[in-house]
Write an enzyme that holds these catalytic residues in place. Sequence first.
Site, PDB file in Angstrom:
ATOM      1  N   GLY A 171       0.802  -1.212   0.000  1.00 55.66           N
ATOM      2  CA  GLY A 171       0.000   0.000   0.000  1.00 55.66           C
ATOM      3  C   GLY A 171       0.842   1.273   0.000  1.00 55.66           C
ATOM      4  O   GLY A 171       2.065   1.234   0.178  1.00 55.66           O
ATOM      5  N   HIS A 172       0.175   2.385  -0.142  1.00 51.39           N
ATOM      6  CA  HIS A 172       0.839   3.685  -0.220  1.00 51.39           C
ATOM      7  C   HIS A 172       1.602   4.000   1.073  1.00 51.39           C
ATOM      8  O   HIS A 172       1.158   3.681   2.166  1.00 51.39           O
ATOM      9  CB  HIS A 172      -0.181   4.784  -0.501  1.00 51.39           C
ATOM     10  CG  HIS A 172      -1.217   4.929   0.564  1.00 51.39           C
ATOM     11  ND1 HIS A 172      -1.101   5.823   1.592  1.00 51.39           N
ATOM     12  CD2 HIS A 172      -2.374   4.278   0.753  1.00 51.39           C
ATOM     13  CE1 HIS A 172      -2.152   5.728   2.364  1.00 51.39           C
ATOM     14  NE2 HIS A 172      -2.954   4.794   1.889  1.00 51.39           N
ATOM     15  N   ASN A 173       2.759   4.610   0.886  1.00 53.37           N
ATOM     16  CA  ASN A 173       3.587   5.090   2.001  1.00 53.37           C
ATOM     17  C   ASN A 173       4.153   3.989   2.890  1.00 53.37           C
ATOM     18  O   ASN A 173       4.610   4.251   3.998  1.00 53.37           O
ATOM     19  CB  ASN A 173       2.812   6.100   2.865  1.00 53.37           C
ATOM     20  CG  ASN A 173       2.480   7.356   2.101  1.00 53.37           C
ATOM     21  OD1 ASN A 173       1.398   7.476   1.521  1.00 53.37           O
ATOM     22  ND2 ASN A 173       3.416   8.270   2.039  1.00 53.37           N
TER      23      ASN A 173
END
Lengths: 314, 314, 314
Positions: free
Chosen positions: A228-230
């Site tokens: 996922g993002h980050n």
Amino acid sequence: MKLKEIADILEIELNTDKDVDIKAMNTLLEAKEDEITFFNNKKYLDKLQTTKAGAVILQEEFVKYLPQNTVALITSHPYLKMAQLTKYFVKDYTNLPKPTISDSAKIGKNVVIHNGSKIADNVVIMDNSVIMHNVTIQEGSIIYPNVTIYPDTQIGKNVIIHAGNVIGGDGFGYAHTSQGEHVKIYHLGAVVLEDDVEIGANSSIDRGAFGKTLIKKGAKIDNLVQIGHNCEIGEYCIIVSQVGLAGSSKLGRNVVMGGQAATAGHLEIAPFTQIAARGGVTKTIKESGVYAGFPLIPHKLWLKLQAKILGLVK
Amino acid sequence: MKLKEIADILEIELNTDKDVDIKAMNTLLEAKEDEITFFNNKKYLDKLQTTKAGAVILQEEFVKYLPQNTVALITSHPYLKMAQLTKYFVKDYTNLPKPTISDSAKIGKNVVIHNGSKIADNVVIMDNSVIMHNVTIQEGSIIYPNVTIYPDTQIGKNVIIHAGNVIGGDGFGYAHTSQGEHVKIYHLGAVVLEDDVEIGANSSIDRGAFGKTLIKKGAKIDNLVQIGHNCEIGEYCIIVSQVGLAGSSKLGRNVVMGGQAATAGHLEIAPFTQIAARGGVTKTIKESGVYAGFPLIPHKLWLKLQAKILGLVK
Amino acid sequence: MKLKEIADILEIELNTDKDVDIKAMNTLLEAKEDEITFFNNKKYLDKLQTTKAGAVILQEEFVKYLPQNTVALITSHPYLKMAQLTKYFVKDYTNLPKPTISDSAKIGKNVVIHNGSKIADNVVIMDNSVIMHNVTIQEGSIIYPNVTIYPDTQIGKNVIIHAGNVIGGDGFGYAHTSQGEHVKIYHLGAVVLEDDVEIGANSSIDRGAFGKTLIKKGAKIDNLVQIGHNCEIGEYCIIVSQVGLAGSSKLGRNVVMGGQAATAGHLEIAPFTQIAARGGVTKTIKESGVYAGFPLIPHKLWLKLQAKILGLVK
């Protein structure tokens, strides 16, 4: 974009005449004087008090915690307003220079490389892959066929990306209206793959909302993995097939995650920790060790527990 | 295809001289006078009695329940015969008109758009994506690179489909012979994505066997999600990464399914229900609420249960 | 490659003057006189004693078990040395003949077919798919768009491969240094798909490390399935969506694995066994039956156990 313009877009009344020029959106922690951020979670009150952001979207009751030079954009729905604003900060890729491609790079058939991208020496990009805008790929990296690299992705040296990968797609983030509709958070960050990373077939790594998703040196990721993002994957991590890492998971170096294991978002895993296949990590793991199960417990305890459970019917 | 021809293909003796022309295969419920269906599950006896189908493939003992004008094709293996027949009803795409593509649409490099397809204003189709036959894409939708859209897919306005998606592939359906071989059910239906749907990277949505797989307005689907044939996803649903929905799952509006959750097929989930990450839904959920676990139970009970289970070894 | 060269690469002192020419790497069991193998697991001592390999990389204490004509390459880290060597045995595809493609094959747009490959009569390869080197595809098989077939893959008759598949990628195998770095095992084997196999969208099947990954006649594999290196899937197996099979899993004929089920590596499943959705197979299953759960138990017992567990809070 002028702060006034932003206030107009968000339908927020601006109680200052400061004519700040806002260049980007960012997190409380990382925003600079010419950037805007938002505050939506009391847990981060200390970060609000020390933010360097030029402006913060927040609820009225927290205005008093703002540093002196930071402008408040007051709303009862800061998360929703932030989401609405992201759309206006999506980069404009129309005036980038043509891509630079080393003569020693081997580019397959039907490969598309967009403007602003830089392909270094001895890079191999195989047939039918697409390198979108502003991507950098360093020496010796190999991109197999049918891969998509979204804009702004940075790929180090000797990285191997197998076929079908999607690197840098938008994270799965939305703000919700009172009617249950979802307002897309356009993801403005990037993916950074350090040297010697290898990624198996048909995986997907989302770009950061703001800031980056970071896969550190020598980490190895198997097929059909979701990152996922980050997220931040430490050096030499091993992520086995079908693992799913929710946004903002941070894995220390040499963490191993067995097949179909997963994390909930916004947590950390101590270096050298091993998560058995299907382990579900829902909280930060401070102490390195071997863990299993969902909810997650030490692996030895899990084995003992399974025996005990089975005893219920034997 | 004449009914007689069908009977010959299936090696079924036809006990009527009615020379019906059969134009398609369909379900008991939806078949019309010029369509053929099959009956294989006593649970649907009421649907057999009221079907409008021109012909039904079924076992001898159920012939007496047939409406007067419906022809019986009698066999001891109706499911297998149905499967064998699907192959003959696969659409012929050879004489379709050239695709129509709006001047304002932006079509990337190496994009292939097949005959019969219609690309509306301001649609963006990025490099190396393939739009097969008879696909419609409405205003403002965005298809990222390396996407495959199978024939007959209908895509609404402002839909976003991220890279690597496969929309409209055949469902995973086979009939089995007594020797344990599998006879493919060719999927004759379609996928319909309503307005404002977004689908993350490398997901797959299968087309309906007959009828459609429907993703309703504003539903958001994450990366690496599997949606089986004939599913119906309600308005504004949130389907997190690596969820798997088996065929004919029907989710009401604003259902949320956490990461790696799943459903067994042929069930319904009440609107506004939330399934925690890894929840396994095996039965219809009539009462909206928050559920978790596998087998699925109310989330609060699941938390209590986990504490209790852990107590066994502490 | 001369044995001496190999010894130099691996920094191993060679205690023989035999000038063997080594043509390939292989397993203890399958290596021939002109092939090299390694020994790393006492469990396979019997295979060491009967190996026909020309040379074996192994620890000093096991040299005494070697057959008389087999050369020992002695090291304290045989697995690591084996991994380092694989890189040098990656095939050279530069001097292969042009691909041969039947006139009756239908090749879509932007399809890339590399040298050494053979496409038989009536094969369909749809747009934007990539067929790498030395691939054979037999009569009547269909490759949907955006598929990647890695080198040396052998595809039988009437096979259907849906869009987005990656067939033949490297397995997820690394040896680890004492500093926690990972040395890639280049995969030198292949994938073999026998007749009538069908594979759903966006799945991935890894090639063998040495030898092959084998999907036998009539097996059906759903979307988003992961099949590790050197797996063997029996005739008419049914592998439902999001299943993950770890390396060297061997399934007998007509095994069924429900959605999201998985295996640990190096185990066997008896023919006609059924694994319920999410079942986790960690040991060889000798007795055919229906199993469920993780850890895996007979399905009936699992149902009873779940009732019992729920009783803890009711």
